[in-house]
Design a protein around this motif. Structure first.
Motif, mmCIF file in Angstrom:
data_model
loop_
_atom_site.group_PDB
_atom_site.id
_atom_site.type_symbol
_atom_site.label_atom_id
_atom_site.label_comp_id
_atom_site.label_asym_id
_atom_site.label_seq_id
_atom_site.Cartn_x
_atom_site.Cartn_y
_atom_site.Cartn_z
ATOM 1 N N LYS A 50 0.723 -0.753 -0.006
ATOM 2 C CA LYS A 50 0.290 0.387 0.136
ATOM 3 C C LYS A 50 0.992 1.138 0.230
ATOM 4 O O LYS A 50 0.864 2.073 -0.182
ATOM 5 N N TYR A 79 1.922 1.739 -3.657
ATOM 6 C CA TYR A 79 0.655 2.243 -4.299
ATOM 7 C C TYR A 79 0.481 3.488 -4.267
ATOM 8 O O TYR A 79 -0.108 4.188 -4.997
ATOM 9 N N ASP A 80 0.481 4.057 -2.589
ATOM 10 C CA ASP A 80 -0.155 5.523 -2.187
ATOM 11 C C ASP A 80 1.394 6.119 -2.597
ATOM 12 O O ASP A 80 0.590 7.511 -3.655
#
Length: 571
Positions: free
Chosen positions: A17, A20-21
């Motif tokens: 994550k 991804y962020d």
């Protein structure tokens, strides 16, 4: 956006994550502008480096993150899933995998201390110089030469299609040092600084895709490289460094395509529900549902295959056959996904608004760079270890087909092999694998045993490639079956000798869902590789039986509809 990896461990999901962020917040908004104008964004590179991503696989003692091959795959996947910027993702992955990792693998302490900290921090960008204008697929025939002189070597020659060529500071350059004959022996690797006298970026190359990554031809004219920049033993560069690095490349760099497929899955689900034609959303049409379901099945099967190879690499195993399977399968199904996604969007897919036309252009490099699909099929056939060793490399499912009381003579009768234990398979695994999948698996193993060393020994390239496709089908299905009960075999860092097996099944991806998807996977695999199976059928009654079984599809539209409903409910 939804995350579609049902096999990721909780311990890795936060890392996924975070990448991804970063890509969503920092990269996506400018991707179209940079792509249109072929811009390398040095400011963006500095932000990526500041986030600790430039040195992921580099050991922490040199400023890196100690990331495993598997974690690097997760990172490149997450990056593409968020921003679908194949070019910038390529430059980043090339820097850390084919640029920095040769020094990690083969560098001495002085080389590591000099180069790795600045590569880990992103102050220096790295690349690999292997391909030449006249030495592409036949990389071992390179003609760039390094002649010994006092204190080092003079390198003369050129390199073509070099990622990061115009922006990099450090390159691993392969040059011939032993004799004048062509071939992989007698090639050495050198660490080359772009500031070296005689080093020239000849021209920046214009490309079909990957416009946010800079690619160039490099020229070396009497370029002096000090002796201490020889990487690894003399004359061992191609065999010891090139091949080891390419296994990582064919796993980590290709994982970005899985992320791109995830991006297209998300936007396809959203668009198909919002796009109204004939007074109803296009998602109500079975043809549209099938495109989306195929995307999901191809993405998930490629992801499972990549993770399996990455985990093996992290355990110290060389996997040339499996790495080539990952490369050819993932790159080719990603092309299918890109094509069908454009088709689903119609006119909008042809425009830049949804970013998918960029994926359509970028994806083509997957079947070319790092060894073409044709080269990968040759590697698969050439590294095939024979029937017994290959079967031993499959999941435990293959063992369940052989009755314990079968004597040696019976085992030689392949017609009697693999028919007797389907109930035992179900009992041992405690899951109901579709009968058509077990039948395929049984017939495939029979064919493998019947061929012994494989039909490709006939020295026909058509049969060689067809046999490679057969191995691809079997490995993809085998690894999918393995994922049904064990999501990952992760090595416990505190005790490298004892694998820590963790069973994981995301609560949103049930056994029923997996069994349905396994059945769909088998059908579309046989469809995709039907021509190859037909070529092999001339020498195998078992392959003929596999092809006959494909004519028994009775509930295809229901399977597709059920899978689409499952995906749409979670979107």
């Amino acid at each position: 956006m939804n995350f579609w990896d049902p096999f990721i461990l909780d311990s890795d999901s936060e890392f996924y994550k975070s990448v991804y962020d970063f890509a969503r917040d920092k990269v996506l908004s400018t991707a179209e502008h940079r792509d249109e104008n072929c811009i390398w964004d040095d400011k963006l590179w500095k932000e990526l480096s500041k986030a600790g991503l430039a040195g992921l696989p580099i050991p922490s003692e040199f400023g890196g993150q100690d990331a495993s091959c598997y974690q690097c795959c997760l990172a490149t996947e997450a990056f593409s899933a968020a921003c679908i910027d194949g070019g910038f993702g390529l430059s980043w992955a090339a820097h850390m995998i084919i640029g920095a990792m040769p020094i990690v693998f083969q560098g001495n302490s002085e080389q590591k201390n000099k180069y790795l900290p600045k590569l880990a921090s992103g102050e220096w960008i790295a690349g690999l110089g292997l391909t030449e204008a006249s030495a592409g697929s036949d990389a071992g025939s390179l003609i760039t030469r390094a002649e010994p002189v006092d204190g080092g070597y003079l390198i003369n020659g050129s390199k073509m299609y070099i990622t990061n060529g115009p922006v990099g500071q450090v390159f691993i350059i392969m040059a011939r040092t032993g004799g004048k004959s062509r071939g992989p022996m007698g090639v050495s690797a050198f660490i080359v600084d772009s500031t070296s006298k005689g080093f020239t970026v000849s021209k920046i190359l214009k490309k079909l895709g990957h416009h946010t990554s800079m690619t160039a031809e490099l020229i070396f004219e009497n370029m002096f490289v000090p002796e201490e920049n020889l990487l690894g033993p003399l004359n061992s560069g191609f065999m010891r460094i090139g091949k080891a690095t390419l296994e990582w490349e064919r796993t980590v760099l290709i994982a970005g395509l899985v992320g791109a497929m995830e991006y297209t899955l998300n936007v396809s689900l959203k668009y198909s529900n919002e796009r109204i034609q004939f007074d109803k959303p296009i998602s109500s049409f079975s043809a549209i549902q099938e495109k989306i379901v195929r995307n999901w099945i191809w993405m998930n099967s490629a992801r499972i295959l990549i993770h399996s190879v990455a985990e093996s690499k992290d355990q110290g195993h060389s996997k040339p056959l499996e790495s080539s399977v990952v490369k050819v399968f993932t790159s080719e199904v990603a092309e299918d996904v890109a094509k069908e996604t454009i088709q689903l969007f119609g006119g909008y897919g042809f425009m830049k608004e949804f970013h998918i036309e960029r994926f359509y252009r970028d994806v083509k490099l997957g079947t070319i760079g790092g060894g073409t699909s044709e080269i990968q099929r040759s590697i698969i056939a050439a590294t095939y270890p024979g029937s017994q060793k290959f079967i031993a490399s499959l999941s435990s499912l293959s063992e369940l087909f052989e009755p314990e009381n079968m004597d040696a003579n019976s085992k030689k009768e392949s017609n009697n092999f693999c028919n007797l234990n389907l109930d035992k398979v179900r009992d041992d695994l405690q899951i109901e694998i579709p009968s058509k999948v077990l039948d395929f698996y049984s017939l495939a193993i029979k064919a493998i045993l019947d061929w012994k060393d494989g039909p490709h020994k006939q020295k026909s390239q058509a049969i060689e490639f067809a046999f490679a496709d057969f191995i691809i089908i079997l490995l993809v299905i085998d690894r999918f079956i393995k994922s049904l009960t064990v999501s990952m075999d992760q090595i416990d860092i505190s005790n490298q000798s004892e694998p820590k097996v963790q069973k994981l099944k995301a609560n949103w991806y049930t056994t029923v869902d997996q069994m349905r998807d396994l059945g769909i996977l088998m059908e579309i695999l046989i469809e995709k590789y039907f021509h190859s199976l037909r070529l092999l059928a001339s020498s195998s009654d078992f392959i003929k039986a596999i092809l006959r079984n494909t004519n028994q599809i009775t509930d295809w539209e229901k399977q597709i509809g059920d899978c689409y409903f499952f995906l749409n409910e979670r979107k």
